[in-house]
Design a protein around this motif. Structure first.
Motif, PDB file in Angstrom:
ATOM      1  N   ALA A  70      67.669  36.029  22.423  1.00 32.30           N
ATOM      2  CA  ALA A  70      66.391  35.374  22.552  1.00 32.30           C
ATOM      3  C   ALA A  70      66.837  34.327  23.853  1.00 32.30           C
ATOM      4  N   THR A  71      68.150  33.866  23.965  1.00 32.82           N
ATOM      5  CA  THR A  71      68.560  33.381  25.072  1.00 32.82           C
ATOM      6  C   THR A  71      68.092  33.840  26.422  1.00 32.82           C
ATOM      7  N   LEU A  72      68.339  35.109  26.525  1.00 37.21           N
ATOM      8  CA  LEU A  72      68.490  35.987  27.773  1.00 37.21           C
ATOM      9  C   LEU A  72      66.720  36.080  27.961  1.00 37.21           C
ATOM     10  N   VAL A  73      66.078  36.293  27.116  1.00 30.74           N
ATOM     11  CA  VAL A  73      64.561  36.467  27.359  1.00 30.74           C
ATOM     12  C   VAL A  73      64.138  35.142  27.693  1.00 30.74           C
ATOM     13  N   SER A  74      64.563  34.065  27.032  1.00 28.58           N
ATOM     14  CA  SER A  74      63.884  32.794  27.148  1.00 28.58           C
ATOM     15  C   SER A  74      64.242  32.064  28.669  1.00 28.58           C
ATOM     16  N   SER A  75      65.276  32.764  29.330  1.00 30.17           N
ATOM     17  CA  SER A  75      65.772  31.984  30.470  1.00 30.17           C
ATOM     18  C   SER A  75      64.694  32.546  31.721  1.00 30.17           C
ATOM     19  N   ALA A  76      63.983  33.430  31.411  1.00 30.90           N
ATOM     20  CA  ALA A  76      62.863  33.699  32.454  1.00 30.90           C
ATOM     21  C   ALA A  76      61.933  32.534  32.539  1.00 30.90           C
ATOM     22  N   TRP A  77      61.681  31.739  31.414  1.00 33.41           N
ATOM     23  CA  TRP A  77      60.756  30.545  31.408  1.00 33.41           C
ATOM     24  C   TRP A  77      61.482  29.354  31.395  1.00 33.41           C
ATOM     25  N   ALA A 115      65.076  21.450  13.201  1.00 33.93           N
ATOM     26  CA  ALA A 115      63.824  21.935  12.932  1.00 33.93           C
ATOM     27  C   ALA A 115      62.695  21.720  14.035  1.00 33.93           C
ATOM     28  N   VAL A 116      62.736  20.320  14.535  1.00 30.44           N
ATOM     29  CA  VAL A 116      61.720  20.185  15.589  1.00 30.44           C
ATOM     30  C   VAL A 116      61.931  20.943  16.834  1.00 30.44           C
ATOM     31  N   SER A 117      63.360  21.069  17.281  1.00 25.31           N
ATOM     32  CA  SER A 117      63.659  21.777  18.595  1.00 25.31           C
ATOM     33  C   SER A 117      63.375  23.371  18.039  1.00 25.31           C
ATOM     34  N   THR A 118      63.592  23.851  16.949  1.00 24.13           N
ATOM     35  CA  THR A 118      63.456  25.392  16.689  1.00 24.13           C
ATOM     36  C   THR A 118      61.797  25.678  16.678  1.00 24.13           C
ATOM     37  N   TYR A 119      60.991  24.754  16.045  1.00 20.84           N
ATOM     38  CA  TYR A 119      59.565  25.041  16.190  1.00 20.84           C
ATOM     39  C   TYR A 119      58.987  25.074  17.499  1.00 20.84           C
ATOM     40  N   ARG A 120      59.554  23.878  18.320  1.00 14.84           N
ATOM     41  CA  ARG A 120      59.121  23.756  19.545  1.00 14.84           C
ATOM     42  C   ARG A 120      59.493  24.940  20.337  1.00 14.84           C
ATOM     43  N   ASN A 121      60.375  25.724  19.985  1.00 10.37           N
ATOM     44  CA  ASN A 121      60.908  26.954  20.846  1.00 10.37           C
ATOM     45  C   ASN A 121      60.560  28.214  20.045  1.00 10.37           C
ATOM     46  N   ILE A 122      59.706  28.262  19.321  1.00 12.00           N
ATOM     47  CA  ILE A 122      59.538  29.255  18.267  1.00 12.00           C
ATOM     48  C   ILE A 122      59.444  30.711  19.093  1.00 12.00           C
ATOM     49  N   GLY A 123      58.932  30.759  20.232  1.00 12.93           N
ATOM     50  CA  GLY A 123      58.908  31.782  21.033  1.00 12.93           C
ATOM     51  C   GLY A 123      60.141  32.524  21.228  1.00 12.93           C
ATOM     52  N   ARG A 124      61.120  31.736  21.101  1.00 11.06           N
ATOM     53  CA  ARG A 124      62.502  32.492  21.515  1.00 11.06           C
ATOM     54  C   ARG A 124      63.063  33.104  20.069  1.00 11.06           C
TER      55      ARG A 124
END
Length: 101
Positions: A25-32, A59-68
Motif C-alpha cells: 500500500a505504501t509503494l502504490v500510494s507513493s505515486a500520488w 482512525a481519522v488518518s486511516t479513513y482519510r487514506n482508505i485508498g491505501r
C-alpha cells in the motif's frame, strides 16, 4: 464485535502478511503522494478497522487514506449525467444477520 487483535489466540501468526500488505500500500500510494497532503500519515490495518482496535487519531488518518488499504478508482462523470428519479415508496428497514464462527 471481536476482541482486539492483541487478545485473540494466534493473532500474531500473521504479522508478515500484514507487513507485506502495508508495504504494498505504501509503494502504490507513493505515486500520488505529491498531490495528497495526508499520503504519508501512519494508518491502521484492515483487521484493526474491523476489530474496532484503533485510537481516534489513527482512525481519522486511516479513513482519510482508505485508498491505501482498499483499491479505489475514480470514475469520471459522463457527458450527460442525470439525477435518479425519486421513488414513490420508501425502502423497508434492512436487517442483516451475521453468523460469527
Amino acid at each position: 464485535m471481536h476482541p482486539p487483535v492483541w487478545f485473540r489466540p494466534g493473532a500474531f501468526k500473521r504479522p508478515l502478511t500484514l507487513s507485506v500488505g502495508v508495504l504494498a500500500a505504501t509503494l502504490v500510494s507513493s505515486a500520488w503522494a505529491d498531490d495528497y497532503p495526508h499520503a504519508q500519515e501512519p494508518i491502521g490495518t484492515v483487521e484493526q478497522i474491523y476489530d474496532g482496535a484503533m485510537l481516534p487519531d489513527l482512525a481519522v488518518s486511516t479513513y482519510r487514506n482508505i485508498g491505501r488499504l482498499f483499491p479505489t478508482h475514480t470514475i469520471k462523470a459522463g457527458d450527460h449525467p442525470y439525477a435518479l428519479p425519486k421513488s414513490d415508496r420508501q425502502l423497508p428497514n434492512v436487517r442483516l444477520t451475521v453468523e460469527v464462527f
